[in-house]
Design a protein around this motif. Sequence first.
Motif, PDB file in Angstrom:
ATOM      1  N   THR A  57       0.857  -1.182   0.000  1.00 20.07           N
ATOM      2  CA  THR A  57       0.000   0.000   0.000  1.00 20.07           C
ATOM      3  C   THR A  57       0.892   1.230   0.000  1.00 20.07           C
ATOM      4  O   THR A  57       2.105   1.114  -0.191  1.00 20.07           O
ATOM      5  N   HIS A  61      -2.783   5.777   2.382  1.00 14.91           N
ATOM      6  CA  HIS A  61      -3.893   4.882   2.717  1.00 14.91           C
ATOM      7  C   HIS A  61      -3.803   4.293   4.126  1.00 14.91           C
ATOM      8  O   HIS A  61      -4.708   3.580   4.558  1.00 14.91           O
ATOM      9  N   ARG A 113      -6.657   0.777  -2.507  1.00 18.59           N
ATOM     10  CA  ARG A 113      -5.643   1.043  -1.488  1.00 18.59           C
ATOM     11  C   ARG A 113      -4.614  -0.072  -1.385  1.00 18.59           C
ATOM     12  O   ARG A 113      -3.570   0.097  -0.757  1.00 18.59           O
ATOM     13  N   ILE A 114      -4.932  -1.210  -1.976  1.00 19.96           N
ATOM     14  CA  ILE A 114      -4.092  -2.395  -1.810  1.00 19.96           C
ATOM     15  C   ILE A 114      -3.535  -2.833  -3.154  1.00 19.96           C
ATOM     16  O   ILE A 114      -4.284  -3.019  -4.114  1.00 19.96           O
TER      17      ILE A 114
END
Length: 137
Positions: A57, A61, A113-114
Amino acid sequence: MPPKTPPFEFVLEELARLTPYTKPMFGCTAVYAGEQILVILRERPTAPEDNGVWIATTTEHHASLRAEFPALRSIGVLGGGDETGWQILPANHSDFEDSVLKLCALIRAGDPRIGKIPKRKKPKSVKAKLTRRTRPD
């Protein structure tokens, strides 16, 4: 010799519909889908406090992910203890499996976000290769 089974193999099962693949990285198992690295699975005897699922990430985030995953924290063996983009769901936390299952659901849903697309390694120049080959031992 058969390939080593990655730690926390249930992560691969949870992400199966994304057709994940793995690569060894830092003595751990990196999990990719397409070009993106999603997580690293770590279970090693050194620095056991950093065993668990490392999340690819960025710092922007962290706050929103920590709101969803209270156990989320920075990884001690990276960055000399400084904040890095990578975060960890530590294996020694009481809700580890539930948190990882929730993380996998976010990944399957395409949570932006990942995941990161790793920077491409610059190819070594031909001159550098020739210099290395011609050095006296």
